[in-house]
Structure formats: C-alpha cells, structure tokens
Motif scaffolding. Structure first.
Motif, PDB file in Angstrom:
ATOM      1  N   TYR A  39      -4.572   6.069  -1.241  1.00 37.55           N
ATOM      2  CA  TYR A  39      -3.517   5.100  -1.499  1.00 37.55           C
ATOM      3  C   TYR A  39      -3.718   4.419  -2.852  1.00 37.55           C
ATOM      4  N   TYR A  40      -2.623   3.853  -3.356  1.00 40.91           N
ATOM      5  CA  TYR A  40      -2.747   2.901  -4.451  1.00 40.91           C
ATOM      6  C   TYR A  40      -2.043   1.621  -4.032  1.00 40.91           C
ATOM      7  N   TYR A  41      -2.270   0.536  -4.780  1.00 44.04           N
ATOM      8  CA  TYR A  41      -1.845  -0.794  -4.361  1.00 44.04           C
ATOM      9  C   TYR A  41      -0.995  -1.426  -5.453  1.00 44.04           C
ATOM     10  N   SER A  42       0.228  -1.788  -5.082  1.00 41.20           N
ATOM     11  CA  SER A  42       1.204  -2.297  -6.035  1.00 41.20           C
ATOM     12  C   SER A  42       1.515  -3.759  -5.727  1.00 41.20           C
ATOM     13  N   GLN A  79       0.847  -1.193   0.000  1.00 39.05           N
ATOM     14  CA  GLN A  79       0.000   0.000   0.000  1.00 39.05           C
ATOM     15  C   GLN A  79       0.884   1.245   0.000  1.00 39.05           C
ATOM     16  N   LYS A  80       0.662   2.134  -0.974  1.00 39.31           N
ATOM     17  CA  LYS A  80       1.500   3.324  -1.105  1.00 39.31           C
ATOM     18  C   LYS A  80       0.630   4.576  -1.108  1.00 39.31           C
ATOM     19  N   GLN A  81       1.072   5.579  -0.366  1.00 43.25           N
ATOM     20  CA  GLN A  81       0.298   6.812  -0.272  1.00 43.25           C
ATOM     21  C   GLN A  81       0.444   7.622  -1.552  1.00 43.25           C
ATOM     22  N   VAL A  82      -0.667   8.221  -1.989  1.00 45.41           N
ATOM     23  CA  VAL A  82      -0.634   8.970  -3.241  1.00 45.41           C
ATOM     24  C   VAL A  82      -1.028  10.432  -3.053  1.00 45.41           C
ATOM     25  N   ASN A  83      -1.914  10.728  -2.084  1.00 41.09           N
ATOM     26  CA  ASN A  83      -2.301  12.108  -1.764  1.00 41.09           C
ATOM     27  C   ASN A  83      -2.852  12.880  -2.964  1.00 41.09           C
ATOM     28  N   TRP A 138       0.177 -15.244   4.123  1.00 46.29           N
ATOM     29  CA  TRP A 138       0.010 -14.745   5.488  1.00 46.29           C
ATOM     30  C   TRP A 138      -0.502 -13.304   5.544  1.00 46.29           C
ATOM     31  N   ARG A 139      -0.592 -12.648   4.402  1.00 47.40           N
ATOM     32  CA  ARG A 139      -1.078 -11.267   4.399  1.00 47.40           C
ATOM     33  C   ARG A 139      -2.548 -11.212   4.805  1.00 47.40           C
ATOM     34  N   SER A 140      -2.926 -10.231   5.628  1.00 45.63           N
ATOM     35  CA  SER A 140      -4.324 -10.058   6.036  1.00 45.63           C
ATOM     36  C   SER A 140      -4.773  -8.644   5.722  1.00 45.63           C
ATOM     37  N   PHE A 141      -6.087  -8.395   5.896  1.00 45.31           N
ATOM     38  CA  PHE A 141      -6.644  -7.068   5.637  1.00 45.31           C
ATOM     39  C   PHE A 141      -6.528  -6.142   6.835  1.00 45.31           C
ATOM     40  N   LYS A 142      -6.080  -6.654   7.947  1.00 40.43           N
ATOM     41  CA  LYS A 142      -6.163  -5.892   9.189  1.00 40.43           C
ATOM     42  C   LYS A 142      -5.565  -4.499   9.066  1.00 40.43           C
ATOM     43  N   LYS A 143      -4.393  -4.394   8.473  1.00 37.94           N
ATOM     44  CA  LYS A 143      -3.712  -3.096   8.442  1.00 37.94           C
ATOM     45  C   LYS A 143      -4.334  -2.120   7.451  1.00 37.94           C
ATOM     46  N   TYR A 144      -5.217  -2.623   6.547  1.00 36.64           N
ATOM     47  CA  TYR A 144      -5.802  -1.746   5.549  1.00 36.64           C
ATOM     48  C   TYR A 144      -7.118  -1.117   5.991  1.00 36.64           C
ATOM     49  N   ARG A 145      -7.751  -1.679   6.981  1.00 40.36           N
ATOM     50  CA  ARG A 145      -9.123  -1.282   7.280  1.00 40.36           C
ATOM     51  C   ARG A 145      -9.259   0.171   7.693  1.00 40.36           C
ATOM     52  N   THR A 146      -8.235   0.732   8.290  1.00 42.52           N
ATOM     53  CA  THR A 146      -8.331   2.122   8.732  1.00 42.52           C
ATOM     54  C   THR A 146      -7.570   3.073   7.826  1.00 42.52           C
ATOM     55  N   LEU A 147      -7.018   2.574   6.729  1.00 42.55           N
ATOM     56  CA  LEU A 147      -6.157   3.410   5.895  1.00 42.55           C
ATOM     57  C   LEU A 147      -6.731   3.707   4.522  1.00 42.55           C
ATOM     58  N   LEU A 148      -7.891   3.183   4.203  1.00 43.28           N
ATOM     59  CA  LEU A 148      -8.444   3.385   2.871  1.00 43.28           C
ATOM     60  C   LEU A 148      -9.007   4.776   2.704  1.00 43.28           C
TER      61      LEU A 148
END
Length: 349
Positions: free
Chosen positions: A326-329, A43-47, A339-349
């Motif tokens: 954000y954009y997703y690469s 996940q990369k910030q784009v602003n 092992w990747r989960s959605f947990k870290k994305y839920r508050t960053l979208l």
C-alpha cells in the motif's frame, strides 16, 4: 518562510514497509509523526513490491507481467559511461551468497557482501571461462554490479534480485524454454567458486563467501507510457534512481548530506508535482542498530517537518510509498481527523 505554492509531494522510502507494522502495532512513542502520516492517510493498494518496479511505475514506464525488471539496459550505460553494444542482450549477473536452510537455499545480496573491486575481479576471473565458451562476455563494472553481454536473446525468464533477497530461491530460479541451460550454468558457477582462494580468504576474515551469481534485469528497454509529470526529482545515494532519471532525460538533484526536511523544502520555488526518494533505510537494511537510528533521523528531520507543513497547507497532497502493498495519501483536511485510529491498518501493511 515556506511559500504556499500548491505542492504535491510524493515520497518514496524503500525499506520502511518491513518495519512499519512493528512501529504502528506497539506503544513506541519515538515516531509520533510517522504514525500520524499513516493514521490520517487514505490507504491505497499499489501491488508493486520491488523498489525498481515502483520507480519505473512512478516514471511512467510500461510494466510487464514478468517478475523481472529492465535494470540492465538502464544501469549499464550509467555504470559503463557509454551506451551498450548494439545488437546485444545485456543482463545483470550479480554476486550473491547462498546459505543452506533445511532443504532450501536462502539468498544474501550485495548489502551483506561488501565486496571491493579487487575481490570482485578475482572472483569473476575464475568463472569467466564458463561464459567465453558460449561467446558471452562478463563485465565487472562495479563490485556488486556485474553484467553479462550476450549476442542474442535467450528464451528464459528471471526474477528480480530485490524480490528474492533474504528468501528461498527455489520459486525464483530461471524458467522458460532454456531454463535447463541457465540452471546448469548456475551449478557450474557454484562449483567453480567453491574452491576460489578469494572466498577462502573472505571466510577466514569472517566475511560471507561469494558462492553464486544471480541472473536478472533482462527485460527489454521499457516503453514510456506518458511524459514525466514531475516538476522536480530529488534522489538519494542509491544509483538506480539516478540512472533512471538519466535514462529518461529528466533533470534531477541528489539530496545533500546536510539537506533535511525544512532546508530542502525551502528550495522548492515552483508549484507542481515533486518526487523525493529517501533511501537511507534501503542502504542499511541489514544493519538493525543503524536502521533504527536512521529511522529516528527520518522522524526528526523529515516526517515531523512534513506533517507540520501539511497542516499549514503548503502541500495540497502528500503521498508516502513505504514500498509494500500500500501507499498512504494525505491532504490538509485529513490531518485534523482526530478520530482516525491504527486499527484498520495493522493487518494490511
């Protein structure tokens, strides 16, 4: 059979960011491949929050710190079919509906109005005298795309329409040395449109009235910071992307109705960087039932195809821009990060 050509694919899906949190944070099982594209990605910030500003950035144009974008200078030649008049300043003056909400006004744009050309010209005829006294010319080139042509620049700053749609307008009204002049003009336009017969008829038919204009798109022609890095560009029906490629003298193709993921990718016969704009959600963003069906179509015919191909390595990189913070690469190896989960994305979208 897809050839392994070392493709870098960038996909822009305007309108996806608004519904992405709900899809990721629920147990919805209808979008497994979209979830995987987000889950496995970096996940990369784009602003960059507006569709127009994002495309300008991807096309290598300079960006000002203004909340406006230079859409008028790009779209006018496209809509008019010829260059803008020399020694003139062109801005967009698009028809909108303002709805009271407590002590604020909420703006609704062209998607909710569905104006036809006859209605648009009738409405414009009522307010044209307000502009002619300044020596300004109002042109209705497309029902929802109006242009105001002025002989010289005005010391005023506007806000992009896409940044204020569905929101309160108080923080987005004109600013700058001449802001009072433009705010007064807006008030006069609203009073003139209030008793317009065309609006009365629309209201009787259950349609929203056009009770104001929104001035925007007044930034100067953007400078190119770098040559285009795209080997192919494919756009949807939304006109700004097409106008921008034409303005940039970059070849492009329009995605055909029958073109879906695997068919479109089969046509990619050169390696390099490819830009794909899937604008289905943007065009129906105010129609919830159709929006959900369009997203299901994207899942079945695009997200699933792209994810499976990413696992097979035709792509070296896939970048997904949902038009948010954000954009997703994603690359091939990341698709196997179980092992990747959605947990870290839920508050960053």
């Amino acid at each position: 059979m897809i050839k392994k050509l070392f493709l870098n694919l960038t996909i822009v899906v305007p309108g996806l960011a608004e519904i992405l949190p709900e899809i990721i944070s629920t147990d919805n099982t209808q979008f497994p491949f979209l979830k995987k594209l987000i889950k496995k990605a970096i996940q990369k910030q784009v602003n960059i929050y507006s569709y127009e500003a994002l495309l300008l950035n991807l096309f290598g144009f300079s960006q000002s710190e203004s909340r406006d974008v230079p859409i008028a200078t790009i779209m006018y030649p496209w809509d008019k079919g010829k260059p803008q008049p020399q020694s003139s300043w062109i801005i967009r003056a698009d028809p909108v509906h303002l709805r009271p909400d407590r002590d604020e006004l909420v703006l609704f744009g062209s998607h909710q109005l569905a104006l036809n050309q006859t209605e648009a010209q009738e409405l414009a005829n009522h307010i044209i005298p307000l502009f002619t006294e300044y020596g300004w010319n109002l042109e209705v080139l497309i029902p929802d795309r109006w242009y105001l042509i002025l002989p010289q620049l005005s010391q005023v700053n506007f806000t992009s329409l896409s940044e204020v749609e569905g929101k309160y307008i108080s923080a987005a009204l004109p600013t700058g040395v001449e802001k009072s002049r433009w705010c007064t003009l807006l008030n006069e336009i609203q009073m003139t449109l209030y008793n317009c017969p065309t609006n009365k008829k629309r209201e009787e038919e259950g349609k929203l009235s056009v009770n104001s204009l929104w001035f925007w798109g007044a930034e100067k022609s953007p400078a190119v910071l770098a040559p285009s890095s795209w080997d192919t560009i494919t756009t949807g029906k939304e006109p700004f992307a097409q106008a921008l490629t034409s303005y940039s003298n970059i070849p492009y193709q329009i995605l055909a109705e029958q073109d879906i993921g695997d068919r479109w990718i089969e046509q990619l016969d050169i390696p390099g960087n490819h830009l794909l704009i899937l604008d289905q959600l943007l065009l129906i963003k105010d129609q919830p039932s159709e929006l959900y069906q369009a997203l299901l179509h994207l899942e079945e015919h695009w997200f699933s195809v792209l994810y499976k191909l990413l696992q097979k390595r035709p792509f070296t990189q896939l970048n997904l821009y949902p038009l948010g913070s954000y954009y997703y690469s994603t690359n091939w190896s990341q698709t196997w990060y179980f092992w990747r989960s959605f947990k870290k994305y839920r508050t960053l979208l």
